[in-house]
Motif scaffolding. Structure first.
Motif, short mmCIF file in Angstrom:
data_model
loop_
_atom_site.label_atom_id
_atom_site.label_comp_id
_atom_site.label_asym_id
_atom_site.label_seq_id
_atom_site.Cartn_x
_atom_site.Cartn_y
_atom_site.Cartn_z
N ASP A 1 0.92 -1.18 -0.01
CA ASP A 1 0.02 -0.07 -0.21
C ASP A 1 0.93 1.12 0.03
O ASP A 1 1.12 1.69 1.01
CB ASP A 1 -0.86 -0.23 1.17
CG ASP A 1 -1.71 1.21 1.50
OD1 ASP A 1 -1.91 1.90 0.52
OD2 ASP A 1 -1.98 1.59 2.63
N LEU A 2 1.29 1.67 -1.30
CA LEU A 2 2.14 2.79 -1.38
C LEU A 2 1.89 3.69 -2.59
O LEU A 2 1.85 2.96 -3.66
CB LEU A 2 3.61 2.26 -1.07
CG LEU A 2 4.72 3.27 -0.78
CD1 LEU A 2 4.56 4.10 0.47
CD2 LEU A 2 6.06 2.60 -1.08
N LEU A 3 1.94 4.79 -2.41
CA LEU A 3 1.79 5.49 -3.84
C LEU A 3 3.00 6.62 -3.79
O LEU A 3 3.27 7.27 -2.76
CB LEU A 3 0.41 6.61 -3.52
CG LEU A 3 0.13 7.36 -4.74
CD1 LEU A 3 -0.14 6.80 -6.02
CD2 LEU A 3 -0.92 8.37 -4.39
N ALA A 4 3.56 6.71 -4.79
CA ALA A 4 4.76 7.60 -4.96
C ALA A 4 4.21 8.68 -6.05
O ALA A 4 3.50 8.57 -6.94
CB ALA A 4 5.61 6.95 -5.87
N SER A 5 4.77 9.95 -5.51
CA SER A 5 4.16 11.09 -6.28
C SER A 5 5.40 11.85 -6.80
O SER A 5 6.34 12.17 -6.09
CB SER A 5 3.24 12.01 -5.67
OG SER A 5 3.68 12.45 -4.56
#
Length: 289
Positions: free
Chosen positions: A189-193
């Motif tokens: 569960d990880l979002l990179a921006s």
């Protein structure tokens, strides 16, 4: 850089890859080109569907011959790449379409536009199913998570999470500057921006602040991509370089150079042995890692 793919006559804005090593590239020269990853050979040139620069390209997850493109002309085109013909034109956005992505089941195409909205399209009928509103400025990138979660990146200095099925806005992640790209980790569960403040941010659902920040580049980060094994994240930048980072520690692993202009997008091939990049220098770079 082990290979440079040349053929486009303007900025290459976006790239996509299929499992067999087929690369598609979208360019300001109004064409989409298909390339073989191993040989670097240009296989086909798709043209005539768009009257202005092509900003985005996406392969269908199951149909090997279906490709989607989006453009500054406010339209999305669906292509049969086997016959090099346009199947459908999707119309509904009122300004340039910057990014497209297929849902995991392949039935819906998601688009992000300069008109501040996200469109959800039925690829079979071509109908606009739903419009997601909430961003206060241009939507520059859309990405699909591994459930029914959609992420978007915007010039309004936020990344947002949405429920793809209901259209509900789930979360807003605030940044210090424009957010150029978003990518989900395939493993956790990880979002990179990617942000114009030169940094990479990592977010988890429910978190109000980033779980990690990487001071990645000397100039804005324009593109971001996770490796398929989830261990690494790659960034492309206006400083003409590519960074490779350890997701767990945030440590720098590699700095890749070779492009002479800003690097727009970056992606890994299926077994994570190559990084593929596209640049304002009109080329596509292949890096062995």
């Amino acid at each position: 850089m082990i290979m440079v793919l040349k053929g486009h006559t303007e900025t290459v804005y976006d790239i996509a890859i299929k499992n067999d090593g087929l690369i598609a590239s979208a360019s300001g020269d109004k064409t989409v080109r298909l390339w073989d990853l191993k040989s670097g050979k240009q296989l086909k040139v798709l043209k005539g569907a768009h009257s202005k620069p092509v900003y985005g390209v996406a392969f269908h997850p199951f149909d090997d011959n279906l490709l989607a493109t989006c453009s500054m002309d406010n339209e999305i085109a669906l292509w049969d790449i086997a016959t090099e013909t346009k199947l459908k034109t999707l119309k509904g956005h009122t300004k340039s379409i910057r990014s497209i992505s297929f849902s995991l089941d392949g039935n819906v195409l998601i688009s992000g536009s300069n008109d501040k909205t996200i469109g959800l399209w039925d690829i079979y009928s071509g109908n606009l199913l739903r419009t997601l509103k909430g961003h206060l400025d241009q939507v520059w990138s859309v990405a699909i998570g591994y459930d029914i979660t959609l992420a978007s990146a915007s010039k309004d200095k936020t990344a947002r999470l949405w429920n793809l099925e209901t259209g509900e806005l789930l979360q807003v992640f605030s940044h210090a500057n424009y957010v150029s790209d978003v990518a989900f980790s395939p493993q956790i569960d990880l979002l990179a921006s990617a942000c114009f403040d030169n940094n990479i941010y990592f977010w988890q659902s429910g978190s109000k602040s980033p779980v990690r920040l990487i001071k990645a580049h000397e100039q804005p980060v324009l593109g971001i991509a996770f490796s398929h094994n989830g261990k690494f994240v790659a960034s492309s930048s206006a400083d003409n370089s590519i960074g490779l980072w350890d997701v767990r520690t945030g440590e720098s692993i590699l700095r890749l150079t070779g492009h002479s202009e800003p690097v727009r997008k970056i992606l890994f091939n299926l077994d994570d042995s190559f990084l593929i990049s596209c640049s304002e220098d009109k080329t596509i770079g292949i890096f062995e890692i």
